[in-house]
Design a protein around this motif. Structure first.
Motif, PDB file in Angstrom:
ATOM      1  N   ARG A 167       0.834  -1.209   0.000  1.00 17.44           N
ATOM      2  CA  ARG A 167       0.000   0.000   0.000  1.00 17.44           C
ATOM      3  C   ARG A 167       0.863   1.251   0.000  1.00 17.44           C
ATOM      4  N   LEU A 168       1.919   1.246   0.799  1.00 23.12           N
ATOM      5  CA  LEU A 168       2.800   2.410   0.881  1.00 23.12           C
ATOM      6  C   LEU A 168       3.573   2.620  -0.419  1.00 23.12           C
ATOM      7  N   PHE A 169       3.991   1.531  -1.059  1.00 20.02           N
ATOM      8  CA  PHE A 169       4.674   1.660  -2.352  1.00 20.02           C
ATOM      9  C   PHE A 169       3.735   2.190  -3.428  1.00 20.02           C
ATOM     10  N   TYR A 170       2.488   1.708  -3.429  1.00 20.00           N
ATOM     11  CA  TYR A 170       1.534   2.114  -4.446  1.00 20.00           C
ATOM     12  C   TYR A 170       1.051   3.553  -4.266  1.00 20.00           C
ATOM     13  N   TYR A 171       0.812   3.962  -3.029  1.00 15.74           N
ATOM     14  CA  TYR A 171       0.063   5.191  -2.797  1.00 15.74           C
ATOM     15  C   TYR A 171       0.833   6.313  -2.098  1.00 15.74           C
ATOM     16  N   THR A 172       2.119   6.131  -1.855  1.00 12.84           N
ATOM     17  CA  THR A 172       2.917   7.199  -1.271  1.00 12.84           C
ATOM     18  C   THR A 172       4.216   7.340  -2.060  1.00 12.84           C
ATOM     19  N   LEU A 193       7.045   7.595  -0.396  1.00 10.88           N
ATOM     20  CA  LEU A 193       8.076   7.236   0.575  1.00 10.88           C
ATOM     21  C   LEU A 193       9.126   6.341  -0.075  1.00 10.88           C
ATOM     22  N   SER A 194      10.360   6.515   0.311  1.00 11.65           N
ATOM     23  CA  SER A 194      11.430   5.648  -0.178  1.00 11.65           C
ATOM     24  C   SER A 194      11.356   4.297   0.524  1.00 11.65           C
ATOM     25  N   ALA A 195      12.082   3.323  -0.020  1.00 12.07           N
ATOM     26  CA  ALA A 195      12.109   1.993   0.601  1.00 12.07           C
ATOM     27  C   ALA A 195      12.630   2.083   2.033  1.00 12.07           C
ATOM     28  N   LYS A 196      13.603   2.942   2.257  1.00 12.14           N
ATOM     29  CA  LYS A 196      14.151   3.110   3.601  1.00 12.14           C
ATOM     30  C   LYS A 196      13.103   3.680   4.546  1.00 12.14           C
ATOM     31  N   ASP A 246      16.738  -1.630   9.893  1.00  7.50           N
ATOM     32  CA  ASP A 246      17.737  -1.822   8.831  1.00  7.50           C
ATOM     33  C   ASP A 246      17.008  -1.981   7.497  1.00  7.50           C
ATOM     34  N   ALA A 247      17.230  -1.038   6.572  1.00  4.22           N
ATOM     35  CA  ALA A 247      16.568  -1.094   5.269  1.00  4.22           C
ATOM     36  C   ALA A 247      16.938  -2.359   4.496  1.00  4.22           C
ATOM     37  N   ALA A 295       9.346 -12.760   0.602  1.00  3.43           N
ATOM     38  CA  ALA A 295       7.893 -12.949   0.652  1.00  3.43           C
ATOM     39  C   ALA A 295       7.226 -12.791  -0.696  1.00  3.43           C
ATOM     40  N   THR A 296       7.792 -11.939  -1.566  1.00  2.37           N
ATOM     41  CA  THR A 296       7.112 -11.599  -2.820  1.00  2.37           C
ATOM     42  C   THR A 296       7.890 -11.950  -4.078  1.00  2.37           C
ATOM     43  N   GLN A 297       9.152 -12.367  -3.925  1.00  6.95           N
ATOM     44  CA  GLN A 297      10.045 -12.618  -5.060  1.00  6.95           C
ATOM     45  C   GLN A 297      10.297 -11.357  -5.885  1.00  6.95           C
ATOM     46  N   GLN A 298      10.129 -10.189  -5.252  1.00  6.15           N
ATOM     47  CA  GLN A 298      10.405  -8.911  -5.887  1.00  6.15           C
ATOM     48  C   GLN A 298      11.271  -8.058  -4.969  1.00  6.15           C
ATOM     49  N   ASN A 299      12.160  -7.274  -5.563  1.00  6.15           N
ATOM     50  CA  ASN A 299      12.857  -6.259  -4.791  1.00  6.15           C
ATOM     51  C   ASN A 299      11.932  -5.057  -4.609  1.00  6.15           C
ATOM     52  N   PRO A 300      11.988  -4.380  -3.463  1.00  2.84           N
ATOM     53  CA  PRO A 300      11.165  -3.179  -3.288  1.00  2.84           C
ATOM     54  C   PRO A 300      11.359  -2.155  -4.402  1.00  2.84           C
ATOM     55  N   SER A 301      12.590  -1.998  -4.871  1.00  3.30           N
ATOM     56  CA  SER A 301      12.857  -1.030  -5.935  1.00  3.30           C
ATOM     57  C   SER A 301      12.143  -1.405  -7.229  1.00  3.30           C
ATOM     58  N   ASP A 302      12.011  -2.722  -7.504  1.00  5.49           N
ATOM     59  CA  ASP A 302      11.313  -3.167  -8.706  1.00  5.49           C
ATOM     60  C   ASP A 302       9.824  -2.840  -8.625  1.00  5.49           C
TER      61      ASP A 302
END
Length: 281
Positions: free
Chosen positions: A237-242, A244-247, A257-258, A268-275
């Protein structure tokens, strides 16, 4: 059709959506809408539904309740009827835990409750839809009370379906099922700070082993997995709608620790947050 009612006393909100072609309010991801609980009813055609980035097939005349904070969209929103309401509009006391806003539909089951409607239940929901529409048009001092009664009727119908389709064949023990509900509620309130099963087990006066055994009895994921799922839901939700950086998101979710958060998210998702962030751009 997009109808809204605000309770004069509690300021609780009820939204009724019927066959809206562009229902931006469906997403459930915006912070100001986080408190809304949703029950969605599909029309006569199968369609794709995306929940927290995962695609599902939503069968004709299917029904699904969704937690606040879940991100969801429909391939054919014009076929959807939905009821969205806040806890201060409808929330019975704990003595009615099965049908409260803290009950089985929203805190009593792990995973998404895709429910099937037979002809009898389709007719019940059709009649109920019409009753909601008529009541929204009746503006008087009893309107809120009537709409709350209709929400209660809806929740009872859906809860009965959920018990029949998801608890069929299992021995229903109220005390144990209420423990699961309390665990889910505690996780919803504390997931951003507390990530360990031991914390929740101690709050419930149980051992982690006992919790795991009870969850297994009802076919649930282990408590640790359910905590993880709630953290991932909020991270998305935070990645989609804000912006905010991954950190910053890591800090919001209780990770100091980021790098630890990135590994947790990828496992959990097989994805990097940056992706994931790139996909939103």
């Amino acid at each position: 059709m997009h109808l809204i009612h605000i309770s004069p006393k509690t300021k609780g909100k009820l939204i009724f959506n019927h066959q809206e072609s562009s229902p931006a309010h469906f997403s459930g991801g915006k912070k100001e809408d986080e408190f809304l609980l949703t029950i969605n009813l599909n029309g006569s055609e199968s369609q794709e539904m995306v929940i927290n980035g995962v695609s599902h097939q939503f069968e004709p005349y299917g029904l699904i309740p969704l937690l606040s904070g879940q991100i969801f969209s429909f391939e054919k929103p014009e076929l959807i009827t939905s009821w969205q309401y806040s806890r201060n509009f409808y929330c019975l006391t704990d003595s009615y835990f099965e049908i409260s806003c803290l009950g089985m539909l929203f805190h009593g089951y792990s995973g998404n409750l895709f429910l099937r409607l037979d002809e009898d239940h389709r007719e019940k929901l059709r009649v109920l839809q019409q009753m909601f529409i008529e009541e929204f048009d009746t503006v008087d001092t009893t309107q809120t009370d009537m709409l709350q009664m209709l929400v209660k009727r809806l929740v009872i119908i859906v809860t009965r379906l959920a018990k029949e389709q998801y608890l069929s064949g299992k021995v229903y023990e109220e005390e144990k099922f209420d423990l699961i509900r309390q665990f889910n509620l505690l996780v919803d309130q504390n997931y951003s700070k507390e990530h360990q099963v031991q914390y929740y087990a101690s709050k419930l006066n149980k051992t982690p082993k006992t919790l795991t055994r009870i969850f297994t009895q009802y076919g649930y994921s282990p408590p640790s997995a359910m905590i993880q799922e709630r953290i991932i839901m909020e991270a998305k939700r935070l990645f989609y709608y804000t912006s905010l950086s991954a950190k910053e998101i890591a800090y919001e979710l209780g990770f100091t620790d980021a790098g630890h958060f990135s590994r947790f998210f990828k496992n959990a998702t097989q994805q990097n947050p940056s992706d994931l962030r790139k996909l939103q751009n």
